[in-house]
Design an enzyme around this catalytic site. Structure first.
Site, PDB file in Angstrom:
ATOM      1  N   CYS A   2       0.790  -1.179   0.058  1.00  0.00           N
ATOM      2  CA  CYS A   2      -0.015  -0.002   0.040  1.00  0.00           C
ATOM      3  C   CYS A   2       0.897   1.276  -0.032  1.00  0.00           C
ATOM      4  O   CYS A   2       2.088   1.122  -0.209  1.00  0.00           O
ATOM      5  CB  CYS A   2      -0.915   0.043   1.218  1.00  0.00           C
ATOM      6  SG  CYS A   2      -1.795  -1.430   1.521  1.00  0.00           S
ATOM      7  N   SER A  51      -4.994  -4.522  -2.209  1.00  0.00           N
ATOM      8  CA  SER A  51      -5.511  -5.772  -1.368  1.00  0.00           C
ATOM      9  C   SER A  51      -4.812  -7.332  -1.658  1.00  0.00           C
ATOM     10  O   SER A  51      -4.791  -7.457  -2.932  1.00  0.00           O
ATOM     11  CB  SER A  51      -6.900  -5.769  -1.381  1.00  0.00           C
ATOM     12  OG  SER A  51      -7.587  -4.628  -1.146  1.00  0.00           O
ATOM     13  N   ILE A  53      -4.143  -9.598   1.474  1.00  0.00           N
ATOM     14  CA  ILE A  53      -4.645 -10.453   2.724  1.00  0.00           C
ATOM     15  C   ILE A  53      -5.947 -10.019   3.307  1.00  0.00           C
ATOM     16  O   ILE A  53      -6.058  -8.671   3.335  1.00  0.00           O
ATOM     17  CB  ILE A  53      -3.530 -10.722   3.562  1.00  0.00           C
ATOM     18  CG1 ILE A  53      -2.328 -11.567   3.170  1.00  0.00           C
ATOM     19  CG2 ILE A  53      -4.229 -11.418   4.867  1.00  0.00           C
ATOM     20  CD1 ILE A  53      -1.134 -11.464   4.063  1.00  0.00           C
ATOM     21  N   GLU A  76       3.976  -6.345   4.524  1.00  0.00           N
ATOM     22  CA  GLU A  76       3.299  -7.748   4.835  1.00  0.00           C
ATOM     23  C   GLU A  76       4.213  -8.097   5.830  1.00  0.00           C
ATOM     24  O   GLU A  76       5.249  -7.955   6.208  1.00  0.00           O
ATOM     25  CB  GLU A  76       3.636  -8.776   3.601  1.00  0.00           C
ATOM     26  CG  GLU A  76       2.963  -8.295   2.197  1.00  0.00           C
ATOM     27  CD  GLU A  76       1.406  -8.390   2.304  1.00  0.00           C
ATOM     28  OE1 GLU A  76       0.813  -8.948   3.344  1.00  0.00           O
ATOM     29  OE2 GLU A  76       0.824  -8.106   1.502  1.00  0.00           O
ATOM     30  N   ASP A  99      -3.261  -9.090   8.340  1.00  0.00           N
ATOM     31  CA  ASP A  99      -1.935  -8.704   9.302  1.00  0.00           C
ATOM     32  C   ASP A  99      -1.856  -7.330   9.673  1.00  0.00           C
ATOM     33  O   ASP A  99      -1.328  -7.196  10.946  1.00  0.00           O
ATOM     34  CB  ASP A  99      -0.872  -9.046   8.349  1.00  0.00           C
ATOM     35  CG  ASP A  99      -0.814  -8.273   6.871  1.00  0.00           C
ATOM     36  OD1 ASP A  99      -1.655  -7.650   6.589  1.00  0.00           O
ATOM     37  OD2 ASP A  99       0.318  -8.233   6.480  1.00  0.00           O
ATOM     38  N   GLY A 362      14.648 -12.399  -6.111  1.00  0.00           N
ATOM     39  CA  GLY A 362      15.928 -13.047  -5.412  1.00  0.00           C
ATOM     40  C   GLY A 362      16.957 -11.998  -4.896  1.00  0.00           C
ATOM     41  O   GLY A 362      17.875 -12.174  -4.488  1.00  0.00           O
TER      42      GLY A 362
END
Length: 652
Positions: A2, A51, A53, A76, A99, A362
């Site tokens: 966000c 959005s 989770i 997150e 979360d 990575g």
């Protein structure tokens, strides 16, 4: 993923709701799914949501049931499931599955100590309505951004600077010290930004400010290179287990996800492990250039895709894509940082965003395990002052040394040209070893973009910069006592200074297209474990990332683990610049640039007409000049009347 913005008026004047909305909506690209607003007299919070989770109930700003605490959160928390269970057992009742709510109540119950419990990427702010105090924090490695501005009247903060300066009372003034830092190293090693009086909250730090409390900043996390007494086998087994778990928790999502895949060992490891934890084949996203086979590593990416049974997707950005995109990237970046790799990275993100909402990559493996050639060039240079254990790190056969040097130099020639390569690398490689030069100067030499960056600035700007030495901010990390071994000192520097720049690119190129980018290699548990592994196992026999490659044996194809031609997504800007110098000239030498007087016009013409390829120097000054045009001039060729970037630049 966000974006948020906020303002606290220290003079207790009520915030303007319309102003907060305007600032918030400059971040639409970061969160097109939802919007939120919170006003408490002289405090205002704006939020845009992507959005990922709990799609229905994760609305922000989010306030506790008693109305005291309100949070805005970007990022997150990967261990939110476990943290939720702990809080539930302590009597906390949750209304959502997000979360964000877990983070909010964790802060309510633990205060700043909650930060040590979080495994994730985050930047967040919590407003305490009762104490009239604001708490802000940023994750350990700086994966998510957080900026602030403070004066006697107000405190303004946000995920991106462009949202903050939508408040027109904040002056848009250049910070020439930061600009010189960028020209010297292609990143800014400390809290400065290109904007005077606007700063980054540094990774691993939190801040507290209130109506009656001045801004206070604290560091809550750092790395300490203290080696564990374990065998090579024990390190390998522990590392393998930890990387597996990091990828597993990074796959938590309520929306489709995929993987960035370059064909390097890090992205290949993330892809191969991700494919083992999902039920359906994942999509992978790769890129290449058509200019020359040197700029195409997709044979390795395709090999990994077949091994992991992924759906392989590819993009081929062109010269025209570069020209049409550059001004948009400068706008999204807020300030220039690192090299032209942002062009293909943005193109790959566009491809990913058209297929998924989350992509794992990575990023970080080179900085924590030792994957860059400059580590080895520097380490070899200072080898005469190393003890026996350290010497073991760089000991290998002359044939292997020459082979590795040749591979690196060949790649450098492709990107920079023969003359530039010989001047920057060749001379140093073959100079008299009896000449003694200190570690710091050697490290700076191999880490610098332009060793004499001030030479391209005008005399007026150099006069303004009189007495400022970029080396001081650059050397602060290698001078810190976090590590004794010079190899670890270099890693510490890059984790603290260079990596945040790469992560700025990671964040902006993905958020520009409303894509969440995750970096499981930077799970803090892996970073902390890596710091306990001695250098002679990280890079045994001068093998980059030796211990990590051993840990990935049997999981990643051997052809990837044994690659000797690491390139890092090279971009053919030297080809593009040679092909059309007028594109650069009309930006660097137009009337606005000349009138501004930041650069020495003769130095710019010298770069343009040099028989040596000066593509990286030109890249740097091009980005700086575009930054001035977009953010200081607000040139209508590039931005509209609200300061939002135009889809196409007026000069094309």
């Amino acid at each position: 993923m966000c974006g948020f913005v906020g303002a606290l008026n220290m003079n207790k004047v009520p915030v303007c709701e319309r102003q907060i909305v305007k600032m918030r909506d400059m971040l639409y690209h970061r969160g097109p799914d939802d919007e939120g607003l919170y006003i408490d007299r002289n405090m205002g919070l704006g939020f845009r949501r992507l959005s990922i989770i709990d799609l229905e109930a994760g609305h922000q700003p989010m306030t506790t049931a008693d109305g005291r605490y309100t949070i805005v959160f970007n990022g997150e928390i990967y261990n939110y499931v476990e943290l939720r269970e702990q809080l539930t057992s302590q009597g906390v009742k949750f209304k959502t599955e997000s979360d964000t709510e877990v983070l909010l109540y964790l802060f309510v119950t633990k205060g700043p100590t909650c930060l040590s419990l979080l495994n994730g990427m985050f930047a967040f702010a919590v407003w305490d309505k009762e104490k009239r105090e604001l708490f802000l924090a940023r994750d350990r490695l700086g994966i998510k951004p957080l900026y602030y501005y403070a004066d006697e009247q107000k405190f303004v903060f946000g995920s991106e600077v462009k949202a903050m300066i939508a408040d027109r009372t904040i002056k848009r003034e250049p910070n020439y010290q930061a600009i010189l830092d960028y020209l010297s190293f292609m990143y800014i090693p400390d809290q400065k930004t290109f904007f005077k009086d606007i700063y980054k909250l540094m990774p691993g730090h939190y801040a507290i400010i209130g109506e009656t409390k001045k801004l206070q900043i604290y560091q809550y996390w750092d790395i300490s290179f203290e080696y564990a007494e374990k065998s090579e086998t024990e390190f390998i087994e522990e590392l393998r287990s930890m990387v597996k778990d990091a990828v597993r928790v990074h796959l938590r999502s309520d929306v489709p996800l995929g993987c960035h895949l370059s064909g390097g060992v890090d992205s290949s490891a993330v892809t191969c492990l991700s494919s083992k934890y999902v039920t359906k084949p994942i999509k992978t996203f790769s890129g290449k250039f058509a200019e020359d086979e040197f700029y195409d590593e997709t044979k390795y990416a395709k090999l990994v895709s077949r091994h992991a049974n992924t759906k392989y997707l590819e993009t081929v950005p062109s010269e025209s894509f570069f020209k049409e995109t550059l001004h948009k990237l400068v706008w999204h970046m807020d300030e220039p940082c690192v090299g032209p790799g942002i062009i293909p990275q943005y193109s790959v993100c566009q491809l990913a965003a058209s297929n998924v909402k989350v992509a794992l990559g990575g990023q970080g493996g080179d900085e924590i395990f030792g994957g860059y050639p400059r580590y080895f060039f520097t380490y070899e240079k200072v080898g005469s002052s190393l003890n026996e254990e350290n010497e073991a790190v760089i000991s290998q056969s002359l044939l292997d040394k020459l082979a590795r040097r040749f591979t690196f130099i060949k790649g450098y020639i492709n990107q920079h040209g023969i003359k530039t390569t010989l001047e920057k690398i060749g001379k140093s490689l073959f100079e008299d070893k009896s000449q003694t030069t200190g570690f710091e100067e050697i490290w700076k030499k191999y880490s610098s973009s332009l060793l004499e960056a001030s030479s391209i600035l005008s005399s007026e700007i150099n006069e303004e910069l009189y007495g400022y030495d970029p080396s001081e901010s650059f050397f602060q990390y290698v001078r810190k006592d976090a590590a004794d071994n010079v190899f670890d000192k270099m890693l510490y520097h890059d984790i603290k200074a260079y990596l945040p720049g790469l992560l700025q690119v990671e964040d902006r190129t993905s958020m520009a297209v409303s894509l969440e980018s995750r970096v499981p290699m930077l799970d803090y548990r892996i970073v902390e474990l890596a710091a306990t592994i001695p250098p002679h196992l990280k890079v045994k026999g001068l093998e980059p990332k030796y211990i990590f490659k051993k840990a990935m044996e049997g999981l990643v194809p051997s052809e990837i683990l044994n690659r000797k031609d690491k390139k890092g997504f090279p971009t053919p800007i030297n080809v593009w610049f040679e092909k059309d110098k007028s594109f650069i000239e009309q930006i660097l030498l137009d009337q606005h640039a000349k009138k501004r007087g930041v650069f020495n016009p003769e130095a710019i013409r010298s770069l343009l007409n040099s028989p040596a390829k000066q593509s990286w120097a030109l890249w740097s000054v091009l980005n700086v000049e575009l930054w001035f045009k977009i953010f200081i001039d607000e040139n209508p060729d590039y931005v509209d009347s609200e300061g939002k970037v135009r889809e196409k630049a007026g000069i094309l």
